[in-house]
Scaffold this motif. Sequence first.
Motif, PDB file in Angstrom:
ATOM      1  N   THR A  13       0.831  -1.214   0.000  1.00  0.00           N
ATOM      2  CA  THR A  13       0.000   0.000   0.000  1.00  0.00           C
ATOM      3  C   THR A  13       0.860   1.256   0.000  1.00  0.00           C
ATOM      4  O   THR A  13       0.593   2.225  -0.720  1.00  0.00           O
ATOM      5  CB  THR A  13      -0.922   0.003   1.223  1.00  0.00           C
ATOM      6  N   SER A  14       1.945   1.251   0.793  1.00  0.00           N
ATOM      7  CA  SER A  14       2.827   2.421   0.850  1.00  0.00           C
ATOM      8  C   SER A  14       3.535   2.652  -0.476  1.00  0.00           C
ATOM      9  O   SER A  14       3.694   3.793  -0.918  1.00  0.00           O
ATOM     10  CB  SER A  14       3.853   2.249   1.970  1.00  0.00           C
ATOM     11  N   THR A  16       2.385   1.758  -3.425  1.00  0.00           N
ATOM     12  CA  THR A  16       1.368   2.246  -4.366  1.00  0.00           C
ATOM     13  C   THR A  16       1.092   3.727  -4.149  1.00  0.00           C
ATOM     14  O   THR A  16       0.969   4.506  -5.094  1.00  0.00           O
ATOM     15  CB  THR A  16       0.076   1.446  -4.199  1.00  0.00           C
ATOM     16  N   ARG A  17       1.001   4.128  -2.870  1.00  0.00           N
ATOM     17  CA  ARG A  17       0.769   5.542  -2.569  1.00  0.00           C
ATOM     18  C   ARG A  17       1.943   6.405  -3.023  1.00  0.00           C
ATOM     19  O   ARG A  17       1.759   7.516  -3.549  1.00  0.00           O
ATOM     20  CB  ARG A  17       0.548   5.708  -1.072  1.00  0.00           C
ATOM     21  N   ARG A  19       4.011   5.775  -5.511  1.00  0.00           N
ATOM     22  CA  ARG A  19       3.979   5.860  -6.968  1.00  0.00           C
ATOM     23  C   ARG A  19       2.924   6.849  -7.433  1.00  0.00           C
ATOM     24  O   ARG A  19       3.172   7.660  -8.337  1.00  0.00           O
ATOM     25  CB  ARG A  19       3.716   4.484  -7.571  1.00  0.00           C
ATOM     26  N   SER A  20       1.742   6.760  -6.824  1.00  0.00           N
ATOM     27  CA  SER A  20       0.677   7.694  -7.212  1.00  0.00           C
ATOM     28  C   SER A  20       1.050   9.130  -6.879  1.00  0.00           C
ATOM     29  O   SER A  20       0.736  10.065  -7.620  1.00  0.00           O
ATOM     30  CB  SER A  20      -0.629   7.306  -6.520  1.00  0.00           C
ATOM     31  N   HIS A  21       1.764   9.311  -5.777  1.00  0.00           N
ATOM     32  CA  HIS A  21       2.209  10.656  -5.408  1.00  0.00           C
ATOM     33  C   HIS A  21       3.219  11.187  -6.418  1.00  0.00           C
ATOM     34  O   HIS A  21       3.145  12.358  -6.833  1.00  0.00           O
ATOM     35  CB  HIS A  21       2.831  10.625  -4.004  1.00  0.00           C
ATOM     36  N   ARG A  22       4.155  10.318  -6.847  1.00  0.00           N
ATOM     37  CA  ARG A  22       5.144  10.748  -7.853  1.00  0.00           C
ATOM     38  C   ARG A  22       4.461  11.075  -9.173  1.00  0.00           C
ATOM     39  O   ARG A  22       4.840  12.028  -9.851  1.00  0.00           O
ATOM     40  CB  ARG A  22       6.198   9.659  -8.051  1.00  0.00           C
ATOM     41  N   LEU A  23       3.450  10.274  -9.541  1.00  0.00           N
ATOM     42  CA  LEU A  23       2.735  10.542 -10.792  1.00  0.00           C
ATOM     43  C   LEU A  23       2.004  11.878 -10.726  1.00  0.00           C
ATOM     44  O   LEU A  23       1.990  12.632 -11.701  1.00  0.00           O
ATOM     45  CB  LEU A  23       1.745   9.401 -11.089  1.00  0.00           C
ATOM     46  N   ARG A  24       1.395  12.161  -9.557  1.00  0.00           N
ATOM     47  CA  ARG A  24       0.713  13.454  -9.410  1.00  0.00           C
ATOM     48  C   ARG A  24       1.703  14.610  -9.484  1.00  0.00           C
ATOM     49  O   ARG A  24       1.431  15.641 -10.096  1.00  0.00           O
ATOM     50  CB  ARG A  24      -0.042  13.484  -8.083  1.00  0.00           C
ATOM     51  N   GLN A  25       2.876  14.418  -8.870  1.00  0.00           N
ATOM     52  CA  GLN A  25       3.897  15.455  -8.919  1.00  0.00           C
ATOM     53  C   GLN A  25       4.389  15.681 -10.342  1.00  0.00           C
ATOM     54  O   GLN A  25       4.577  16.829 -10.781  1.00  0.00           O
ATOM     55  CB  GLN A  25       5.075  15.076  -8.013  1.00  0.00           C
TER      56      GLN A  25
END
Length: 323
Positions: A13-14, A16-17, A19-25
Amino acid sequence: MASSLEPITKRTTSVTRARSHRLRQMGKILMRDKFLYVLALPGLLYFLIFKYVPMWGIIISFQNYSPYQGVLASPWVGLEHFRRFFSNPDFFMLFRNTLAINTLSLIFFFPLPILLSLMLNEVRQQAYKKIVQSIVYLPHFLSWVIIVGITFILFSTGDGAVNQMLVSLGFEKIDFLTNKNYFWAMLTAQSIWKDAGWGTIIFLAAMASIDPQLYEAAKIDGAGRFRQMWNVTLPGIRSVIVILLILRMGHIMDVGFEQVFLMMNGAVSEVADVFDTYVYRLGVKQGQFSYSTAVGLFKSMVGLILVIGTNKLAKKFGEEGVY
């Protein structure tokens, strides 16, 4: 069992979070600098279409390529073309000529834009500085056909201006264009005259980014103009010099086909024939596509090895390098 899987689930879960944070950035950065990427798009398309897409064609260096059969149907021969090339008696002559011409260019041509930039940077009258810059930039925009034509007019044995001047001074005429002892020097002199001024652009831009307070501190310490150049200007552009040197090493096997081809004649072919003219003669004129591609791949591999090696050497001396 559930308790043993719980740490794994938390780590997943961490991750995945994260990765999603890097994609948003990354998405935010792309949206913020979207106009800069649009501005860079033509350059990216150029390298993609003319540099990266054609790279798949190197596979024909391992084939007996036939235009009628195509790339997929042409028979594979492995390293046969490379063995033929390295066992060819002309290989050492081509390697010697190419390396000698590029070494002379590296020794005499590469430092000149730096020296010229240092001198231009010391000019305080802006009007005079701009006039000199325009004059030294101008030869870059002339084609090699014009440069070689001027060379023939000046140095031809019959009615060349240089030989006419030598005769008027009581000396004998010199065969500049047909004497192989002068060929490498002629190529180096042409390159210097054509592109030394153009090469100052990057160095002058790097000098403009040096903090003026460093010069003020040097003046307070009693440093003259020469000491300021040696202790402030040169260290300020050292990283740029190293990067350009690394990139220059990648072209150590590229002499420049047009210049050599136009200057070459039967009397100097022994010192004028380089990899580029060899590829043209066998690949374009004789249709040996696979063999000439193998020669080109060899040149590229040598350049890649030199870039990697020079970059590592620069990092050992404390420089940033290219990557």
